[in-house]
Design a protein around this motif. Structure first.
Motif, PDB file in Angstrom:
ATOM      1  N   SER A 156     -11.447   7.104  -7.757  1.00  0.00           N
ATOM      2  CA  SER A 156     -11.089   5.824  -7.126  1.00  0.00           C
ATOM      3  C   SER A 156     -10.080   6.006  -5.995  1.00  0.00           C
ATOM      4  O   SER A 156     -10.010   5.194  -5.079  1.00  0.00           O
ATOM      5  CB  SER A 156     -10.492   4.868  -8.165  1.00  0.00           C
ATOM      6  OG  SER A 156     -11.421   4.543  -9.158  1.00  0.00           O
ATOM      7  N   ALA A 157      -9.301   7.076  -6.081  1.00  0.00           N
ATOM      8  CA  ALA A 157      -8.161   7.249  -5.176  1.00  0.00           C
ATOM      9  C   ALA A 157      -8.529   7.203  -3.693  1.00  0.00           C
ATOM     10  O   ALA A 157      -7.814   6.562  -2.908  1.00  0.00           O
ATOM     11  CB  ALA A 157      -7.430   8.546  -5.508  1.00  0.00           C
ATOM     12  N   PRO A 158      -9.606   7.866  -3.235  1.00  0.00           N
ATOM     13  CA  PRO A 158      -9.906   7.796  -1.795  1.00  0.00           C
ATOM     14  C   PRO A 158     -10.164   6.380  -1.298  1.00  0.00           C
ATOM     15  O   PRO A 158      -9.823   6.051  -0.157  1.00  0.00           O
ATOM     16  CB  PRO A 158     -11.159   8.674  -1.664  1.00  0.00           C
ATOM     17  CG  PRO A 158     -11.073   9.637  -2.798  1.00  0.00           C
ATOM     18  CD  PRO A 158     -10.492   8.830  -3.924  1.00  0.00           C
ATOM     19  N   ILE A 159     -10.753   5.538  -2.150  1.00  0.00           N
ATOM     20  CA  ILE A 159     -10.983   4.143  -1.763  1.00  0.00           C
ATOM     21  C   ILE A 159      -9.650   3.410  -1.670  1.00  0.00           C
ATOM     22  O   ILE A 159      -9.365   2.705  -0.692  1.00  0.00           O
ATOM     23  CB  ILE A 159     -11.917   3.447  -2.771  1.00  0.00           C
ATOM     24  CG1 ILE A 159     -13.288   4.123  -2.790  1.00  0.00           C
ATOM     25  CG2 ILE A 159     -12.056   1.959  -2.436  1.00  0.00           C
ATOM     26  CD1 ILE A 159     -14.230   3.579  -3.849  1.00  0.00           C
ATOM     27  N   LEU A 160      -8.814   3.579  -2.677  1.00  0.00           N
ATOM     28  CA  LEU A 160      -7.533   2.878  -2.699  1.00  0.00           C
ATOM     29  C   LEU A 160      -6.600   3.366  -1.599  1.00  0.00           C
ATOM     30  O   LEU A 160      -5.792   2.596  -1.079  1.00  0.00           O
ATOM     31  CB  LEU A 160      -6.875   3.055  -4.072  1.00  0.00           C
ATOM     32  CG  LEU A 160      -7.572   2.284  -5.191  1.00  0.00           C
ATOM     33  CD1 LEU A 160      -7.109   2.766  -6.551  1.00  0.00           C
ATOM     34  CD2 LEU A 160      -7.340   0.788  -5.046  1.00  0.00           C
ATOM     35  N   ARG A 161      -6.734   4.626  -1.216  1.00  0.00           N
ATOM     36  CA  ARG A 161      -5.903   5.147  -0.121  1.00  0.00           C
ATOM     37  C   ARG A 161      -6.194   4.410   1.185  1.00  0.00           C
ATOM     38  O   ARG A 161      -5.291   4.141   1.975  1.00  0.00           O
ATOM     39  CB  ARG A 161      -6.156   6.648   0.055  1.00  0.00           C
ATOM     40  CG  ARG A 161      -5.293   7.293   1.140  1.00  0.00           C
ATOM     41  CD  ARG A 161      -5.452   8.808   1.123  1.00  0.00           C
ATOM     42  NE  ARG A 161      -6.848   9.187   1.308  1.00  0.00           N
ATOM     43  CZ  ARG A 161      -7.399  10.282   0.783  1.00  0.00           C
ATOM     44  NH1 ARG A 161      -6.681  11.096   0.034  1.00  0.00           N
ATOM     45  NH2 ARG A 161      -8.662  10.557   1.000  1.00  0.00           N
ATOM     46  N   ASP A 162      -7.448   4.061   1.393  1.00  0.00           N
ATOM     47  CA  ASP A 162      -7.808   3.313   2.601  1.00  0.00           C
ATOM     48  C   ASP A 162      -7.462   1.834   2.491  1.00  0.00           C
ATOM     49  O   ASP A 162      -7.106   1.199   3.489  1.00  0.00           O
ATOM     50  CB  ASP A 162      -9.306   3.460   2.883  1.00  0.00           C
ATOM     51  CG  ASP A 162      -9.657   4.805   3.499  1.00  0.00           C
ATOM     52  OD1 ASP A 162      -8.740   5.502   3.965  1.00  0.00           O
ATOM     53  OD2 ASP A 162     -10.845   5.152   3.509  1.00  0.00           O
ATOM     54  N   LEU A 163      -7.558   1.279   1.283  1.00  0.00           N
ATOM     55  CA  LEU A 163      -7.338  -0.161   1.104  1.00  0.00           C
ATOM     56  C   LEU A 163      -5.859  -0.519   1.049  1.00  0.00           C
ATOM     57  O   LEU A 163      -5.416  -1.468   1.713  1.00  0.00           O
ATOM     58  CB  LEU A 163      -8.027  -0.643  -0.172  1.00  0.00           C
ATOM     59  CG  LEU A 163      -9.553  -0.643  -0.199  1.00  0.00           C
ATOM     60  CD1 LEU A 163     -10.054  -1.097  -1.567  1.00  0.00           C
ATOM     61  CD2 LEU A 163     -10.116  -1.555   0.892  1.00  0.00           C
ATOM     62  N   ARG A 164      -5.107   0.199   0.237  1.00  0.00           N
ATOM     63  CA  ARG A 164      -3.718  -0.204  -0.010  1.00  0.00           C
ATOM     64  C   ARG A 164      -2.845  -0.127   1.228  1.00  0.00           C
ATOM     65  O   ARG A 164      -1.846  -0.841   1.351  1.00  0.00           O
ATOM     66  CB  ARG A 164      -3.116   0.652  -1.128  1.00  0.00           C
ATOM     67  CG  ARG A 164      -3.460   0.175  -2.531  1.00  0.00           C
ATOM     68  CD  ARG A 164      -2.833   1.033  -3.601  1.00  0.00           C
ATOM     69  NE  ARG A 164      -1.406   1.245  -3.368  1.00  0.00           N
ATOM     70  CZ  ARG A 164      -0.665   2.069  -4.088  1.00  0.00           C
ATOM     71  NH1 ARG A 164      -1.217   2.785  -5.064  1.00  0.00           N
ATOM     72  NH2 ARG A 164       0.628   2.201  -3.837  1.00  0.00           N
ATOM     73  N   VAL A 165      -3.208   0.722   2.169  1.00  0.00           N
ATOM     74  CA  VAL A 165      -2.370   0.926   3.353  1.00  0.00           C
ATOM     75  C   VAL A 165      -2.432  -0.250   4.324  1.00  0.00           C
ATOM     76  O   VAL A 165      -1.528  -0.443   5.134  1.00  0.00           O
ATOM     77  CB  VAL A 165      -2.776   2.246   4.052  1.00  0.00           C
ATOM     78  CG1 VAL A 165      -4.085   2.104   4.790  1.00  0.00           C
ATOM     79  CG2 VAL A 165      -1.677   2.765   4.953  1.00  0.00           C
ATOM     80  N   ILE A 166      -3.495  -1.058   4.238  1.00  0.00           N
ATOM     81  CA  ILE A 166      -3.637  -2.245   5.103  1.00  0.00           C
ATOM     82  C   ILE A 166      -3.129  -3.454   4.329  1.00  0.00           C
ATOM     83  O   ILE A 166      -3.753  -3.896   3.362  1.00  0.00           O
ATOM     84  CB  ILE A 166      -5.106  -2.476   5.515  1.00  0.00           C
ATOM     85  CG1 ILE A 166      -5.703  -1.212   6.142  1.00  0.00           C
ATOM     86  CG2 ILE A 166      -5.200  -3.660   6.466  1.00  0.00           C
ATOM     87  CD1 ILE A 166      -5.091  -0.814   7.453  1.00  0.00           C
ATOM     88  N   LYS A 167      -2.013  -3.989   4.742  1.00  0.00           N
ATOM     89  CA  LYS A 167      -1.377  -5.063   3.992  1.00  0.00           C
ATOM     90  C   LYS A 167      -1.937  -6.430   4.386  1.00  0.00           C
ATOM     91  O   LYS A 167      -2.074  -6.748   5.572  1.00  0.00           O
ATOM     92  CB  LYS A 167       0.135  -5.048   4.226  1.00  0.00           C
ATOM     93  CG  LYS A 167       0.809  -3.718   3.863  1.00  0.00           C
ATOM     94  CD  LYS A 167       0.577  -3.323   2.415  1.00  0.00           C
ATOM     95  CE  LYS A 167       1.368  -2.098   1.990  1.00  0.00           C
ATOM     96  NZ  LYS A 167       0.853  -0.834   2.514  1.00  0.00           N
TER      97      LYS A 167
END
Length: 429
Positions: free
Chosen positions: A168-179
């Protein structure tokens, strides 16, 4: 929780964005953080797994989220499992989420008690081809503790060895960074609380106070305004203590002629502020202190201009290094001729400015993000240059939190005093 309720649309949208990036016929499982023992019968204060909170808004231990958008049984496409309370738990630990409260907080309709997890998971997992596992892939983290998500993965592999396991981490790395707008509001709230604590400190500080007394003033203001507490261990470093980048003993007396480096931030709704200021103990910078202070302030302002969409991390740091080098030459700390002959892989400025200028900020103080991806609209980054002169017992660092926008950036700490004259004015008012 001390903080006010957060709109569950934040977490509903986060889940939608996550599953939209998963492979078809996939199930994703997320666990709340472990409770860590502090002594024989006590645990450390619970801190939620940021990925779990990002997707659920649930701030409680022993919770599990299962996402399976293609599940044949529609009731199990989005499921939250919670620890069921009882009279003993209510007496000894206090209130736990009811199912209705959890629905309101998370926006998830299908909520079950934790004891039903194994049965429900087994009834659906064999219809899925892929299982997304949540692992901690923050490159600042050294994996030495078998945390709950990782232990779950080991158990699942034994029970269901033929599924395709993925991250899951690669997806969350892209999502969480955009607030999102709500996340920006929560971060701004944390910054505002931090501002008020700093102003409180400016009015309190004088020769003879201790670093821990200043720390007490900060936490007083944090808790008074519903912050959970410190976003990280606060640094209250007077005089030569400021040379130690992660000093947090906070046990010394602040002397008349010293500068105090204050690095602290509030946590509100699990979102974090991260601020640094340097102030004179006696309310007045001496000429040398002011000159170094203004050099750091100039670097911060020039570096902030570079925090825009499209900036590449390494190029940004190199450019800040050039700005810092110019300031250090002006302070007489570096020689221009030596700089011209320096090894580009070991620039001389790093003797006095040895850390990075920025990091991403969010649910983690050093938020989960790619160091190789250009900055994007919606990123929040710190900007924190410093100059540390061991031989002078002087360390000065300044730090604000910068939101990248479509038109450039916005300083979320733009109303926190930073000019030397302004700081002196408040301290002497």
């Amino acid at each position: 929780m001390k903080y006010l309720p957060i709109k569950n649309s934040l977490f509903t949208n986060n889940r939608k964005n996550f599953v939209s990036r998963t492979k078809s016929n996939s199930i994703a499982i997320f666990h709340a953080n472990d409770e860590f023992p502090r002594s024989g019968d006590q645990a450390f204060m619970f801190k939620q797994n940021p990925d779990f909170f990002y997707l659920t808004g649930i701030d409680q231990e022993q919770s599990i989220l299962v996402l399976y958008p293609d599940c044949p049984n529609k009731a199990y496409r989005e499921v939250l499992f919670l620890r069921q309370t009882n009279e003993h738990i209510a007496i000894w630990e206090g209130h736990k989420y009811t199912k209705e409260e959890a629905r309101e907080a998370s926006g998830i309709e299908s909520i079950f008690w934790l004891q039903e997890y194994d049965t429900i998971l087994h009834s659906i997992i064999n219809y899925a081809e892929n299982i997304y596992i949540n692992t901690n892939e923050n490159d600042r983290y050294a994996h030495t503790v078998p945390y709950r998500d990782y232990r779950m993965y080991e158990a699942l592999k034994l029970k269901y060895p033929l599924h395709n396991y993925t991250r899951s981490a690669p997806i969350l790395r892209d999502l969480r960074v955009i607030k999102s707008d709500i996340e920006i509001e929560l971060t701004q709230k944390a910054c505002n609380i931090t501002r008020d604590a700093f102003v409180r400190v400016l009015k309190y500080t004088k020769p003879g106070v201790t670093e821990y007394e200043i720390e007490a003033e900060i936490i007083h203001e944090f808790i008074r305004q519903r912050a959970t507490g410190h976003a990280y261990n606060p640094i209250i470093a007077s005089g030569p203590n400021a040379i130690v980048l992660h000093y947090n003993d906070n046990n010394q007396v602040c002397k008349d002629s010293d500068v105090i480096l204050l690095d602290f931030g509030a946590e509100y709704g699990n979102y974090n502020a991260d601020m640094t200021r340097s102030i004179p103990v006696n309310g007045r910078f001496n000429p040398r202190q002011r000159k170094v202070y203004n050099a750091v302030l100039n670097v911060m302002r020039e570096a902030t201009k570079l925090i825009v969409a499209g900036t590449v991390w390494n190029e940004y740091q190199d450019e800040v290094g050039k700005i810092m080098t110019s300031e250090l030459i002006g302070l007489g700390l570096l020689d221009r001729h030596d700089v011209e002959k320096q090894d580009k892989n070991a620039p001389l400025y790093k003797k006095y400015f040895m850390h990075g200028t920025s990091h991403h900020l969010g649910l983690d103080v050093h938020d989960y993000a790619s160091r190789y991806k250009p900055f994007e609209v919606g990123n929040i980054l710190t900007c924190e240059p410093g100059i540390y002169i061991a031989e002078e017992g002087l360390g000065i660092r300044l730090e604000n939190n910068i939101l990248i926008t479509a038109s450039g950036n916005t300083d979320l700490m733009g109303d926190i005093p930073v000019e030397a004259d302004h700081i002196e004015e408040i301290m002497n008012s």
